[in-house]
Design a protein around this motif. Structure first.
Motif, PDB file in Angstrom:
ATOM      1  N   LYS A 153      -3.772   6.595  10.198  1.00  0.00           N
ATOM      2  CA  LYS A 153      -5.214   6.372  10.053  1.00  0.00           C
ATOM      3  C   LYS A 153      -5.562   5.952   8.632  1.00  0.00           C
ATOM      4  O   LYS A 153      -6.417   5.076   8.416  1.00  0.00           O
ATOM      5  CB  LYS A 153      -5.982   7.652  10.412  1.00  0.00           C
ATOM      6  N   GLN A 154      -4.892   6.554   7.657  1.00  0.00           N
ATOM      7  CA  GLN A 154      -5.132   6.179   6.271  1.00  0.00           C
ATOM      8  C   GLN A 154      -4.676   4.748   5.998  1.00  0.00           C
ATOM      9  O   GLN A 154      -5.333   4.006   5.263  1.00  0.00           O
ATOM     10  CB  GLN A 154      -4.405   7.150   5.332  1.00  0.00           C
ATOM     11  N   VAL A 155      -3.551   4.374   6.595  1.00  0.00           N
ATOM     12  CA  VAL A 155      -3.067   3.001   6.449  1.00  0.00           C
ATOM     13  C   VAL A 155      -4.100   2.026   7.000  1.00  0.00           C
ATOM     14  O   VAL A 155      -4.423   1.007   6.376  1.00  0.00           O
ATOM     15  CB  VAL A 155      -1.718   2.815   7.164  1.00  0.00           C
ATOM     16  N   LEU A 204       0.826  -1.207   0.000  1.00  0.00           N
ATOM     17  CA  LEU A 204       0.000   0.000   0.000  1.00  0.00           C
ATOM     18  C   LEU A 204       0.860   1.258   0.000  1.00  0.00           C
ATOM     19  O   LEU A 204       0.604   2.218  -0.746  1.00  0.00           O
ATOM     20  CB  LEU A 204      -0.923  -0.021   1.216  1.00  0.00           C
ATOM     21  N   LEU A 205       1.899   1.278   0.824  1.00  0.00           N
ATOM     22  CA  LEU A 205       2.781   2.446   0.885  1.00  0.00           C
ATOM     23  C   LEU A 205       3.559   2.633  -0.415  1.00  0.00           C
ATOM     24  O   LEU A 205       3.826   3.763  -0.827  1.00  0.00           O
ATOM     25  CB  LEU A 205       3.744   2.312   2.066  1.00  0.00           C
ATOM     26  N   LEU A 206       3.930   1.528  -1.054  1.00  0.00           N
ATOM     27  CA  LEU A 206       4.611   1.638  -2.343  1.00  0.00           C
ATOM     28  C   LEU A 206       3.708   2.289  -3.385  1.00  0.00           C
ATOM     29  O   LEU A 206       4.158   3.088  -4.206  1.00  0.00           O
ATOM     30  CB  LEU A 206       5.039   0.253  -2.829  1.00  0.00           C
ATOM     31  N   ARG A 207       2.439   1.967  -3.335  1.00  0.00           N
ATOM     32  CA  ARG A 207       1.503   2.494  -4.332  1.00  0.00           C
ATOM     33  C   ARG A 207       1.075   3.922  -4.008  1.00  0.00           C
ATOM     34  O   ARG A 207       0.974   4.769  -4.901  1.00  0.00           O
ATOM     35  CB  ARG A 207       0.281   1.588  -4.424  1.00  0.00           C
ATOM     36  N   LYS A 208       0.811   4.210  -2.732  1.00  0.00           N
ATOM     37  CA  LYS A 208       0.264   5.513  -2.347  1.00  0.00           C
ATOM     38  C   LYS A 208       1.344   6.532  -2.002  1.00  0.00           C
ATOM     39  O   LYS A 208       1.053   7.719  -1.827  1.00  0.00           O
ATOM     40  CB  LYS A 208      -0.682   5.344  -1.144  1.00  0.00           C
ATOM     41  N   LYS A 209       2.583   6.091  -1.838  1.00  0.00           N
ATOM     42  CA  LYS A 209       3.743   6.943  -1.550  1.00  0.00           C
ATOM     43  C   LYS A 209       3.760   7.449  -0.105  1.00  0.00           C
ATOM     44  O   LYS A 209       4.690   7.179   0.636  1.00  0.00           O
ATOM     45  CB  LYS A 209       3.804   8.143  -2.511  1.00  0.00           C
ATOM     46  N   HIS A 210       2.756   8.229   0.328  1.00  0.00           N
ATOM     47  CA  HIS A 210       2.738   8.796   1.679  1.00  0.00           C
ATOM     48  C   HIS A 210       1.351   8.616   2.287  1.00  0.00           C
ATOM     49  O   HIS A 210       0.355   8.977   1.654  1.00  0.00           O
ATOM     50  CB  HIS A 210       3.087  10.294   1.663  1.00  0.00           C
ATOM     51  N   LEU A 211       1.316   8.056   3.495  1.00  0.00           N
ATOM     52  CA  LEU A 211       0.032   7.845   4.172  1.00  0.00           C
ATOM     53  C   LEU A 211       0.190   8.080   5.664  1.00  0.00           C
ATOM     54  O   LEU A 211       1.213   7.710   6.255  1.00  0.00           O
ATOM     55  CB  LEU A 211      -0.487   6.427   3.943  1.00  0.00           C
TER      56      LEU A 211
END
Length: 277
Positions: free
Chosen positions: A121-123, A111-118
């Motif tokens: 709570k978003q995670v 998820l972090l690889l795709r969204k870059k910054h989270l």
């Protein structure tokens, strides 16, 4: 593991044909990949096609489908990034977080690889993982340098209540960390092999002497009974010990080869990334 072996096979097949600095390997047909799988790797052609389809549909796009001839042609992205697994090299199916921390950590890492910054709570929301578990997993991966935390203050005083805390993946830092662990793994394997050989040095010397005597007797045309008598100089328990040593050393050699492949991928990724403008 099967998907890892499929990609390793594709990389081995493309090692010579793919130009240095190319973004993808040369296209390989599913039939070619099936014939090149290691001996004893018992998966059918239909199962292989399913794995290739899953890899091609992965959002990370590490494996791409480039045509339909020969059962489908596939390429591997070689400048995207390193394989996330140790000690054995594997495709970026995120096996390092998965094997070390579990499948949920792999989900967060992907998820972090795709969204870059989270934010945390978003995670939790995107990964659909309870807050307590997500927090624990993020901190564990943070402690292993697989993910990093970036602070973005809304005010100059950097007050925690007015600061965004964003989790992200520093791919280069993670690659260097994994490369360092690969080097340590190779060193450990070399020490273990040396220890196994030293522990059985007397038996190995005896086995070599017996083999030398047998070779000399065979060259002079000795009878079978004489050869059998020399062979019996090594007892049954000693033969079992030699077989056990052979199995252990073979496992160590195979593991070292796998780690060497991972080192090659990681070093190639780091070098190609540093050369980019």
């Amino acid at each position: 593991q099967t998907s890892s072996e499929v990609v390793r096979t594709m990389l081995r097949m493309s090692e010579v044909t793919t130009a240095s600095g190319a973004s993808h390997t040369q296209p390989l047909s599913a039939n070619e990949i099936f014939r090149s799988l290691p001996a004893g790797y018992n998966i059918g052609k239909q199962v292989l096609d399913q794995y290739l389809a899953l890899l091609a549909d992965d959002p990370l796009e590490f494996v791409g489908k480039s045509g339909d001839s020969g059962g489908g042609t596939y390429t591997v992205k070689v400048t995207w990034g390193p394989t996330w697994g140790l000690p054995s090299p594997s495709p970026p199916s995120l096996t390092c977080p998965s094997r070390r921390f579990g499948s949920r950590c792999a989900r967060i890492f992907r998820l972090l690889l795709r969204k870059k910054h989270l934010e945390q709570k978003q995670v939790e929301d995107f990964a659909m993982i309870p807050a307590k578990e997500a927090k624990d997993m993020l901190y564990r991966m943070l402690s292993e340098n697989l993910v990093s935390l970036q602070e973005i203050p809304k005010t100059p005083d950097h007050a925690p209540s007015r600061t965004f805390y964003l989790y992200t993946v520093n791919v280069m830092a993670a690659a260097r960390m994994l490369l360092h662990r690969c080097y340590k793994s190779v060193a450990n394997l070399m020490e273990r092999r040396q220890h196994e050989m030293q522990e059985n040095k007397r038996l190995l010397d005896k086995s070599q002497r017996v083999e030398a005597i047998l070779a000399s007797m065979q060259a002079t045309g000795a009878e079978a009974a004489q050869l059998h008598e020399v062979e019996e100089m090594i007892t049954g328990p000693e033969r079992q010990q030699l077989e056990s040593l052979k199995r252990n050393v073979n496992k160590i050699d195979a593991s070292e080869n796998q780690v060497d492949e991972t080192i090659f991928v990681l070093e190639s990724f780091i070098e190609s990334t540093m050369k980019r403008p």
